[in-house]
Write an enzyme that holds these catalytic residues in place. Structure first.
Site, PDB file in Angstrom:
ATOM      1  N   HIS A  77       0.824  -1.224   0.000  1.00  0.00           N
ATOM      2  CA  HIS A  77       0.000   0.000   0.000  1.00  0.00           C
ATOM      3  C   HIS A  77       0.850   1.263   0.000  1.00  0.00           C
ATOM      4  CE1 HIS A  77      -3.034  -2.815   2.019  1.00  0.00           C
ATOM      5  NE2 HIS A  77      -3.341  -2.682   0.750  1.00  0.00           N
ATOM      6  N   HIS A 144       5.545  -2.093  11.007  1.00  0.00           N
ATOM      7  CA  HIS A 144       5.327  -1.503   9.687  1.00  0.00           C
ATOM      8  C   HIS A 144       5.804  -0.057   9.663  1.00  0.00           C
ATOM      9  CE1 HIS A 144       2.493  -4.577   7.864  1.00  0.00           C
ATOM     10  NE2 HIS A 144       2.692  -5.032   9.089  1.00  0.00           N
ATOM     11  N   CYS A 146       5.132   1.979   7.436  1.00  0.00           N
ATOM     12  CA  CYS A 146       4.040   2.848   6.974  1.00  0.00           C
ATOM     13  C   CYS A 146       3.236   3.361   8.154  1.00  0.00           C
ATOM     14  CB  CYS A 146       3.150   2.147   5.955  1.00  0.00           C
ATOM     15  SG  CYS A 146       2.320   0.671   6.537  1.00  0.00           S
TER      16      CYS A 146
HETATM   17 ZN    ZN Z   1       1.459   0.244   4.492  1.00  0.00          ZN
END
Ligand code: ZN
Length: 183
Positions: A77, A144, A146
Site C-alpha cells: 500500500h 510496519h 508505513c
Molecule cells: Zn502500508
C-alpha cells in the site's frame, strides 16, 4: 526488471520530490536503489513449490516448529518496509521438509510487494500443499514503517497475523501447544 528504465524512474522520482538529482550525494542513488531492488523484490518468478525438496518422514509424529525466522518485506500500500519474525509449525504425515527450507520459503514470499495477511497465508498454504501434513500453523509478528514513519497512531504497536490449517485449526489442544511453544 530493466535496470536502465528503473534507474531513470528513480532519477525522476528524486526530482519530483523536490531534490536535485545532480547533487553529489544523489548522483549514484538510482543505481544503488536498483541494485537493492534485486534483493527487496527478488521473490518474483520464484516458486517455492519447485525449489523446495521434500523428504520421507521416518516416524516423527510430533509437532515440528521453526521459531524466530527474520523476514523483511515491503508493504504494497505504501511501498515501505515491514519486518519482523515468522513462527512456523506443522504436524507431519508422510512428508517432512528440510528445516533450512522454511526460512527460504518465507524469504521468497516476503521479497515481493505484500500485505502481512497474505504473506502469512501463502506460507501456510504452500507448506500445506507441499507436505499434506495433519496441520500447519503460521504466526507473523511485524512492525510496519508505513505506521511508524508516517506518524500513524500506535507507532510502537506490533501487528500479529496467523494462519492455521488442519488440526491447528480444528483442535484447540494442538493450537495451544503451538502457541505455547512459540511464546
Ligand atoms: Zn502500508
Amino acid at each position: 526488471m530493466n535496470p536502465e528504465n528503473l534507474q531513470k524512474l528513480i532519477g525522476r522520482l528524486i526530482a519530483e520530490i523536490g531534490e536535485d538529482p545532480k547533487r553529489e550525494g544523489l548522483l549514484n542513488t538510482p543505481e544503488r536503489v536498483v541494485r537493492s531492488f534485486a534483493k527487496l523484490y527478488g521473490g518474483y518468478g520464484q516458486d517455492p513449490k519447485k525449489l523446495i525438496k521434500v523428504f520421507t518422514n521416518e516416524g516423527c509424529d510430533e509437532m515440528i516448529i521453526a521459531k524466530d525466522i527474520d523476514f523483511f518485506s515491503t508493504c504494497e500500500h505504501h511501498i515501505l518496509p515491514f519486518f519482523g519474525r515468522a513462527y512456523i509449525g506443522y504436524l507431519p504425515n508422510d512428508k517432512i521438509i528440510g528445516l533450512s527450507k522454511l526460512p527460504r520459503m518465507v524469504e521468497i514470499f516476503a521479497r515481493r510487494l505484500q500485505n502481512q495477511e497474505r504473506l502469512t497465508k501463502q506460507i501456510a498454504d504452500t507448506l500445506n500443499e507441499l507436505l499434506q501434513p495433519k496441520g500447519v500453523g503460521v504466526v507473523l509478528r511485524a512492525q510496519h514503517l508505513c505506521m511508524k514513519a508516517r506518524g500513524v497512531e500506535k507507532q510502537n504497536s506490533e501487528i500479529i497475523t496467523s494462519a492455521f490449517t488442519g488440526l491447528f485449526k480444528s483442535n484447540l489442544n494442538t493450537r495451544s501447544e503451538f502457541l505455547n511453544l512459540i511464546r
